[in-house]
Enzyme design. Structure first.
Site, PDB file in Angstrom:
ATOM      1  N   HIS A 156     -28.447 -10.959  -4.992  1.00 46.38           N
ATOM      2  CA  HIS A 156     -29.200 -10.525  -3.822  1.00 46.38           C
ATOM      3  C   HIS A 156     -30.473 -11.337  -3.631  1.00 46.38           C
ATOM      4  O   HIS A 156     -30.744 -11.834  -2.537  1.00 46.38           O
ATOM      5  CB  HIS A 156     -29.529  -9.038  -4.003  1.00 46.38           C
ATOM      6  N   PHE A 157     -31.260 -11.483  -4.678  1.00 49.60           N
ATOM      7  CA  PHE A 157     -32.519 -12.224  -4.598  1.00 49.60           C
ATOM      8  C   PHE A 157     -32.267 -13.699  -4.926  1.00 49.60           C
ATOM      9  O   PHE A 157     -32.688 -14.216  -5.959  1.00 49.60           O
ATOM     10  CB  PHE A 157     -33.561 -11.616  -5.533  1.00 49.60           C
TER      11      PHE A 157
END
Length: 285
Positions: free
Chosen positions: A263-264
């Site tokens: 996600h990051f």
């Protein structure tokens, strides 16, 4: 490249932001996501600021932005978009490219639909605008959207725990050796502030309004055809790669790059993402 740290008063909100680059350069506005802040862009900003004026604010309820208590301010995505629109106007940003991530996507897309003439290009990093993009791990949130009872609200609190932030949001699908602890530890610290969780629970409930507006966002894409780049962590446990590919339905010229991370994505692949951005923006901005 020198990064400056500033504040700008917008209505009753004191917006903290990071800025680098010449004031004469094309503007790139970076909108962060949940549960982060402009800190997520700490490594990206210096890689772009030689060519662009890069500005990364903290949204109300996040990071170092100072905003009113819940009794005096509605923590909704409409409110966040209104503050960010006021922020751009206070800084005199009449034209800018958007980089949107997670919560930053529905905020930025509200801004774009309201003022399409201001948007020069859009970069989405795991920022969703299609039902296709949802994984099957939204059960507690979806129950809260359907029935905003105290019990369902409480069930969403687990999403805000240090364990979930670190191990689900940051570590899922990422290389252990490439993941710095700085990002998730700062997010956890901000989340632990008094009143912080209730602000986030308000936003979790209001997230349902983003889905209601997906049709509007998609119509904006079709009607205005903004230059579009998606750089997506393919192992994101919340927003799956189908959400990145879905943009091509309304933006046939969209560029989509799926990265071997979570996600990051900036935490592990900032150099690769910066290269994609530079190659993309030089053609349009």
């Amino acid at each position: 490249m020198v990064v400056s740290y500033k504040t700008q008063k917008v209505m009753d909100v004191e917006v903290f932001y990071r800025e680098a680059g010449s004031k004469e350069a094309p503007v790139l506005l970076l909108l962060h996501g949940f549960p982060s802040s402009s800190h997520m862009y700490r490594d990206l900003i210096p890689l772009l600021a030689d060519r662009y004026r890069v500005i990364a604010p903290d949204l109300p309820g996040f990071g170092r932005t100072i905003s009113p208590p819940r009794a005096d301010f509605a923590y909704t995505f409409d409110s966040l978009a209104a503050v960010m629109t006021g922020f751009t106007e206070a800084l005199g940003l009449s034209r800018y490219a958007l980089y949107v991530f997670d919560y930053g996507a529905p905020v930025g897309f509200r801004m774009a639909t309201a003022n399409p003439e201001r948007i020069t290009a859009i970069i989405s990093q795991n920022g969703n605008a299609y039902i296709d993009g949802f994984s099957d791990e939204w059960t507690a949130w979806e129950a809260y959207w359907r029935d905003p009872s105290a019990e369902n609200r409480e069930a969403c609190r687990a999403s805000l725990s240090p364990e979930v932030i670190e191990n689900w949001q940051y570590r899922t699908g990422t290389s252990k050796e490439r993941l710095s602890p700085d990002g998730y530890q700062l997010d956890i610290a901000f989340m632990s502030r008094p009143g912080g969780e209730d602000i986030q629970l308000d936003l979790i409930l209001d997230y349902r309004t983003n889905i209601d507006r997906y049709g509007e966002f998609q119509a904006y894409f079709r009607d205005h055809q903004p230059p579009f780049l998606a750089v997506w962590g393919r192992h994101d446990p919340a927003f799956v790669p189908a959400g990145a590919e879905a943009y091509k339905r309304d933006l046939p010229a969209a560029e989509v790059h799926l990265l071997d991370t979570g996600h990051f994505a900036l935490e592990t692949h900032v150099d690769e993402i910066a290269q994609f951005i530079r190659s993309f923006l030089i053609r349009y901005v």
